[in-house]
Scaffold this active site. Structure first.
Site, PDB file in Angstrom:
ATOM      1  N   HIS A  47    -107.463  -2.252 -47.033  1.00  0.00           N
ATOM      2  CA  HIS A  47    -109.002  -2.729 -46.249  1.00  0.00           C
ATOM      3  C   HIS A  47    -109.938  -3.538 -47.086  1.00  0.00           C
ATOM      4  O   HIS A  47    -111.482  -3.872 -47.422  1.00  0.00           O
ATOM      5  CB  HIS A  47    -109.590  -1.892 -45.841  1.00  0.00           C
ATOM      6  N   ASP A  70    -102.494   1.451 -44.679  1.00  0.00           N
ATOM      7  CA  ASP A  70    -103.413   0.760 -45.549  1.00  0.00           C
ATOM      8  C   ASP A  70    -103.103   0.953 -47.178  1.00  0.00           C
ATOM      9  O   ASP A  70    -103.985   1.637 -47.909  1.00  0.00           O
ATOM     10  CB  ASP A  70    -104.725   1.137 -44.822  1.00  0.00           C
ATOM     11  N   SER A 114    -113.477   4.428 -51.038  1.00  0.00           N
ATOM     12  CA  SER A 114    -111.848   3.748 -50.687  1.00  0.00           C
ATOM     13  C   SER A 114    -111.100   2.895 -51.870  1.00  0.00           C
ATOM     14  O   SER A 114    -111.076   2.208 -52.766  1.00  0.00           O
ATOM     15  CB  SER A 114    -112.419   2.157 -49.566  1.00  0.00           C
ATOM     16  N   GLY A 115    -109.808   2.927 -51.485  1.00  0.00           N
ATOM     17  CA  GLY A 115    -108.791   2.812 -52.527  1.00  0.00           C
ATOM     18  C   GLY A 115    -107.928   2.936 -53.677  1.00  0.00           C
ATOM     19  O   GLY A 115    -107.240   3.036 -54.130  1.00  0.00           O
TER      20      GLY A 115
END
Length: 255
Positions: free
Chosen positions: A65, A110, A209-210
């Protein structure tokens, strides 16, 4: 505590869930995590940031995402606002989301492989992190770490200029119960990890995120999603599930 990466695509997540930032962390020793990457993500209608990690000279992994029309990767940074001599700025040549990722339901699968425009120069400031063995699982109670440039608390909308970090604990899958109406209703133990002890309060949250979940010097997870108010546990993509896909894709794209 820890902060991670910026506002990756929280708008893709359903009510009650957000992409990560780090709660209750401290500043990392500069350049102690040479695999860490800061992603500047540009899309038609917005600009956002994520974290990621370098797995070869020309490939890195973040969360799927964290995609956009244009992605610039910054390696070797500690204070993201300064033009440090250690920095390497490399555009992404092409993103390769996992074939089972669906941006309309962004919790599962994801993960995305980013091919860099050119190889990173590996040195004392920029380095690789090993990937886990395929389908390896961390035992509940294993202490791992997270890091990033996101906000430092659920009440602070500003991201940190410097890389921050925190230790978190791998939980049993049952700690992320799949209640039909609950925030963890999409939890899938085959592709996700439940991480963060509610009693300790340390967790990833908005902006993280990530980034990698590092356990025993390997990237076992990727910050994916969690509670809207940042209370642990949070949910991480289980990297070991995707090792065959990662290896196959990297081999296919190598010159």
């Amino acid at each position: 505590m820890l902060i991670l990466i910026l506002l990756p695509a929280a708008f893709l997540l359903p009510p009650g869930a957000v992409a990560g930032e780090i709660i209750d962390g401290c500043e990392a020793q500069p350049h102690s995590r040479p695999y860490m990457a800061y992603l500047d993500i540009q899309s038609r209608d917005k600009r956002s940031c994520c974290g990621g990690f370098l797995v070869s000279e020309n490939f890195m992994l973040p969360a799927a995402h964290c995609n956009g029309d244009k992605i610039i990767v910054i390696l070797g940074a500690h204070n993201i606002t300064k033009n440090e001599l250690s920095r390497q700025v490399i555009p992404v040549r092409r993103p390769y989301p996992n074939q089972d990722y669906d941006k309309e339901a962004p919790h599962n699968n994801d993960i995305i492989l980013l091919q860099l425009e050119r190889k990173a120069r590996l040195n004392g400031y920029v380095g690789l992190i090993p990937l886990p063995v395929a389908h390896q699982r961390m035992h509940p109670g294993t202490v791992c770490s997270i890091a990033g440039w996101g906000s430092t608390s659920a009440h602070n909308i500003l991201n940190s200029n410097t890389l921050r970090e925190a230790d978190v604990v791998v939980m049993q899958d049952a700690a992320c119960p799949r209640n039909p109406g609950g925030i963890y209703r999409d939890y899938n133990p085959s592709t996700m990890m439940c991480v963060g002890d509610p009693e300790k309060g340390k967790s990833s949250f908005k902006g993280d995120s990530g980034g990698p979940l590092v356990c025993q010097q390997t990237a076992q997870g990727i910050v994916s999603w969690g509670s809207k108010v940042g209370t642990p546990p949070a949910v991480y993509t289980r990297v070991s599930t995707f090792i065959p896909w990662i290896r196959k894709t990297m081999r296919m794209l190598q010159p």
